[in-house]
Design a protein around this motif. Structure first.
Motif, short mmCIF file in Angstrom:
data_model
loop_
_atom_site.label_atom_id
_atom_site.label_comp_id
_atom_site.label_asym_id
_atom_site.label_seq_id
_atom_site.Cartn_x
_atom_site.Cartn_y
_atom_site.Cartn_z
N THR A 35 0.75 -1.11 -0.01
CA THR A 35 0.13 -0.09 0.07
C THR A 35 0.88 1.12 -0.01
O THR A 35 1.67 1.41 0.76
CB THR A 35 -1.13 -0.12 1.34
OG1 THR A 35 -1.69 -1.26 1.32
CG2 THR A 35 -1.93 1.38 1.26
N ALA A 37 1.52 5.85 -1.53
CA ALA A 37 0.98 6.80 -1.89
C ALA A 37 2.25 7.45 -2.85
O ALA A 37 3.36 7.34 -2.54
CB ALA A 37 0.97 7.92 -0.83
N SER A 92 -7.70 13.22 -3.51
CA SER A 92 -6.95 11.92 -3.37
C SER A 92 -7.83 10.83 -3.92
O SER A 92 -8.92 10.73 -3.76
CB SER A 92 -6.58 11.49 -2.22
OG SER A 92 -5.83 12.50 -1.53
N VAL A 94 -8.15 6.41 -4.74
CA VAL A 94 -7.64 5.03 -4.41
C VAL A 94 -7.94 3.95 -5.69
O VAL A 94 -8.72 3.92 -6.16
CB VAL A 94 -8.41 4.49 -3.02
CG1 VAL A 94 -7.84 2.99 -2.96
CG2 VAL A 94 -7.91 5.20 -1.70
N LEU A 107 -2.50 5.11 -3.68
CA LEU A 107 -3.15 6.23 -3.26
C LEU A 107 -2.45 7.48 -3.97
O LEU A 107 -1.35 7.96 -3.68
CB LEU A 107 -2.93 6.67 -1.78
CG LEU A 107 -3.37 5.10 -0.85
CD1 LEU A 107 -2.79 5.56 0.45
CD2 LEU A 107 -4.74 5.08 -1.01
N THR A 109 -2.26 11.25 -4.64
CA THR A 109 -2.65 12.28 -3.91
C THR A 109 -2.48 13.65 -4.72
O THR A 109 -1.65 13.71 -5.62
CB THR A 109 -1.61 12.43 -2.93
OG1 THR A 109 -0.29 12.66 -3.05
CG2 THR A 109 -1.66 11.20 -1.77
N THR A 122 -4.31 11.25 3.61
CA THR A 122 -4.31 10.05 2.87
C THR A 122 -3.19 9.29 3.19
O THR A 122 -2.71 8.14 3.26
CB THR A 122 -4.26 10.33 1.34
OG1 THR A 122 -5.43 10.90 1.08
CG2 THR A 122 -3.93 8.94 0.58
N ARG A 339 -9.12 2.25 5.71
CA ARG A 339 -8.01 1.49 5.72
C ARG A 339 -8.16 0.26 6.67
O ARG A 339 -8.31 0.44 7.88
CB ARG A 339 -6.50 1.95 6.15
CG ARG A 339 -5.54 1.48 6.60
CD ARG A 339 -4.72 0.96 5.67
NE ARG A 339 -3.85 -0.04 6.39
CZ ARG A 339 -2.47 -0.29 6.00
NH1 ARG A 339 -1.90 0.56 5.04
NH2 ARG A 339 -1.77 -1.18 6.43
#
Length: 550
Positions: A35, A37, A92, A94, A107, A109, A122, A339
Motif C-alpha cells: 500500500t 502513496a 486523493s 484510491v 493512493l 494524492t 491520505t 484502511r
C-alpha cells in the motif's frame, strides 16, 4: 480401551485449528500486499506515473493523458471534471490492482499545496511513499514538505527521478541534492543513458542489464525494450561517443563507491532507493514496479490507544481517513474510505464503532478503482474499502470486530483563507445547505457563521488553500446545481474561544476581528493579523484563544 475425549475439549481443538488456519491465511495475504502513496510537487508527473503503473500491471489497456486532446484518452485517477479541465489533481484517489501475484493499493494524492490537507490525511493510510522528482528542477517546496511528513510518520520513501526525456540536471548532482537537503542516504537502483531527446534507456545495476526503450505514440502503450550489455555495440550506437563514455565513467564511479543496498536502512528512513526514468514515455516504469514489489514494506502494526495492533491479529480493525461524496453521479452517495489494519474483513460483518459507541453492520463494502467500485466480499490489512456512508462515519473514526479500538487522531489543519458564500436563488437554499454540509463532512471546508445572525445567516467558508474556493463553487454547481456568489474576506486565521459564557458574552474585540460560531455552535474569532490576536488576548485575560477546536 481409549477414554472418550470430552466434547468441550474437541470443540476447543477445532477452534484452535480454525484460528491457526485463519492466521496463516491473513499472513499470506499480508505478504502479497503493498500500500503506497505517490507524492510530488505539482507537474512532476505524478498522475502520469499512476497511469503507467496501471498500464504495466494490466489494470488498463491504454494510458491516458493529464491534458488529453480530443483523440486521446483521459486519465483514470483524475476522475473529477474539474481535474480534467485544469489538468491537476484536487482530491486523493484510491486504485487497487493486481500485479505478479501481489495486490497493490495505490493512493494518488494532490500535488498542489492548496490541497495538502487531503494529502496528509491520505498518508496516514500508506505503508510506503513514492516521491517523484522532476529531473530538471530537482527538489521543490511541496516535495520538501511532504518528505518531512513521511519522515515524521516513519514511512519509507522510494525516489523516482522523472522526465529524463527532457533536458535534465546531471544525475550525480540530483543524488547529491537529495542527500544534502533531506539528510538521507541514496542508492541508485538504475542509471540513465543520456537525457532529453538523447535519453535511450537505463542500466539496471542489480540485474546488471541495459534496458533500451523505443517511444510509442503518446506513451499510451508499453514501450518496446531491448535488453543488452552496457558496453554492447547496440548501446553505443544509440548515443554519441562522449555521452556513452560519460555513462560508462559514472557507472564505474558508482561501483567504486561500493555501497550495497541496505533494506534495514530503507525501513529506518535513512536510505532512499533512487530510480531514473520517463513516465510519459514508459521508460523504466516496469523496472521500478518490479523493484518496488521486492523492497516495499508490507502492512505492519499500527499504534492504537490500547497498544499496538499487529496486522495478523484475527480481529478485524480499521480507520476512516477520507470521506468523498458524489463519486458516482448515478447514485449521489457518500463513501467513507477505510484502511484495513488487521484481521480479515468480511461483508456483512458486525463491528464496534468507537466514536458512536455502537454496533453496526458493514453490508455495502466496495473495492475502489478511482470513481469505479465493485462489491467486495473480503479484504485484508493494507486494503482500502469504500463504505457507503449515510452519515455514520467521520474522518478519524475507528471500527473493530473484536472490542473497542481507537487509532490515533487525524490532524485538522487551521484554515488560512476566508470568504462569504451566498446562494442568490431562494429556491436552491436547501440544496445549498446540503451541499455545504457534505463538503464539511469531507473535510474540504470549515464553516463559520456571524454570532447572533439567526437562522438566515450566510456561511463564512474557511479553507487551507485558496484554490479550494474554486473547487467548492464548482462542486456545488456540478453536483447540486447550485449557483453561488463568493466574496473574499481579509481574514488570516481563526481562534476558538474558551471561557465561561458570561466572559465570552462580555468579550472586547478590536479592529480587524469578527466574532463567529462554527458549525457546532462553538464561539470563535476571526483575525486579520497577529496584532489583532495579541490585542484581543490582552483585553480579555480570562479567555483562552486556541488554534484547534476543543
Amino acid at each position: 480401551m481409549y477414554a472418550a475425549i470430552p466434547a468441550d475439549m474437541v470443540g476447543m481443538v477445532i477452534l484452535r485449528v480454525l484460528e491457526y488456519v485463519l492466521t496463516q491465511t491473513i499472513r499470506e495475504e499480508i505478504r502479497r500486499r503493498r500500500t503506497f502513496a505517490i507524492i510530488s510537487h505539482p507537474d512532476a508527473g505524478k498522475t502520469t506515473l499512476t497511469e503507467k503503473l496501471l498500464l504495466y500491471s494490466g489494470a488498463i489497456d491504454m494510458a491516458g493523458s493529464v491534458r488529453a486532446k480530443k483523440d486521446q484518452r483521459q486519465t483514470t485517477s483524475d476522475w473529477m471534471e474539474l481535474e480534467r479541465q485544469r489538468g491537476i489533481s484536487v482530491t486523493s484517489t484510491v486504485l487497487q490492482f493486481d500485479y505478479e501475484g501481489h495486490v497493490l493499493n495505490l493512493l494518488d494524492t494532490p500535488g498542489h499545496e492548496d490541497f495538502s490537507e487531503d494529502t496528509y490525511r491520505t498518508l496516514t493510510a500508506a505503508d510506503n511513499a513514492v516521491m517523484l522528482i522532476d529531473a530538471a528542477k530537482g527538489i521543490e517546496p511541496q516535495t520538501r514538505k511532504l518528505f518531512e511528513v513521511c519522515r515524521m510518520r516513519g514511512i519509507p520513501i522510494f525516489t523516482l527521478i522523472n522526465k529524463m526525456d527532457r533536458p535534465a540536471r546531471e544525475p550525480l548532482d540530483l543524488l547529491d541534492e537529495l542527500e544534502k537537503v533531506f539528510g538521507i542516504g541514496t542508492h541508485a537502483m538504475n542509471w540513465p543513458l543520456g537525457n532529453g531527446s538523447n535519453f535511450r534507456g537505463v542500466y539496471d545495476r542489480h540485474g546488471r542489464q541495459m534496458h533500451l526503450f523505443e517511444r510509442t505514440e503518446h506513451g499510451a502503450t508499453k514501450a518496446p525494450v531491448i535488453v543488452t550489455a552496457p558496453d554492447s555495440p547496440e548501446c553505443a550506437a544509440l548515443v554519441d561517443e562522449s555521452t556513452h563514455a560519460r555513462f560508462m565513467e559514472e557507472m564505474e564511479l558508482l561501483d567504486m563507491a561500493g555501497e550495497e543496498f541496505d533494506a534495514d536502512l530503507l525501513r529506518a528512513g535513512e536510505l532512499t532507493p533512487v530510480y531514473f526514468g520517463s513516465a510519459v514515455n514508459n521508460f523504466g516504469v516496469r523496472l521500478f514496479l518490479d523493484s518496488f514489489l521486492k523492497l516495499g514494506l508490507q502492512p505492519g502494526s499500527r499504534e492504537a490507544a490500547n497498544g499496538r495492533i499487529e496486522p495478523d491479529s484475527p480481529h478485524f480493525t480499521g480507520f476512516v481517513f477520507k470521506i468523498q461524496a458524489n463519486m458516482d453521479p448515478k447514485h449521489r452517495d457518500s463513501v467513507a474510505f477505510l484502511r484495513v489494519c488487521s484481521g480479515k474483513f468480511e461483508r456483512d460483518m458486525q463491528v464496534h464503532h468507537s466514536r458512536l459507541g455502537t454496533k453496526m453492520r458493514l453490508s455495502r463494502p466496495h473495492k475502489l478503482f478511482a470513481r469505479d467500485r465493485d462489491t467486495v466480499e473480503e479484504a485484508y490489512p493494507g486494503d482500502i474499502l469504500g463504505l457507503v456512508n449515510p452519515g455514520a462515519f467521520a474522518i478519524g473514526d475507528s471500527v473493530s470486530a473484536g472490542g473497542q479500538v481507537k487509532f490515533g487522531e487525524i490532524p485538522r489543519f487551521a484554515p488560512e483563507h476566508f470568504g462569504r458564500l451566498r446562494c442568490p436563488d431562494p429556491s436552491s437554499h436547501k440544496k445549498f445547505r446540503n451541499g455545504l454540509d457534505q463538503l464539511k463532512q469531507e473535510g474540504a471546508v470549515q464553516l463559520f457563521y456571524a454570532a447572533g445572525a439567526g437562522s438566515t445567516r450566510e456561511p463564512i467558508i474557511a479553507v487551507v488553500g485558496r484554490l479550494q474556493f474554486d473547487v467548492i463553487q464548482f462542486r456545488l454547481k456540478s453536483e447540486y446545481n447550485v449557483d453561488t456568489i463568493f466574496d473574499p474576506m481579509n481574514m488570516k486565521f481563526a481562534r476558538w474561544v474558551l471561557g465561561s459564557d458570561e466572559d465570552i458574552s462580555k468579550m472586547s474585540l478590536s479592529i480587524g476581528t469578527q466574532l463567529v460560531e462554527d458549525s457546532e455552535g462553538r464561539p470563535a474569532v476571526l483575525f486579520d493579523g497577529e496584532w489583532g490576536l495579541s490585542r484581543v488576548a490582552e483585553k480579555n485575560p480570562s479567555l483562552k484563544f486556541e488554534s484547534v477546536a476543543q
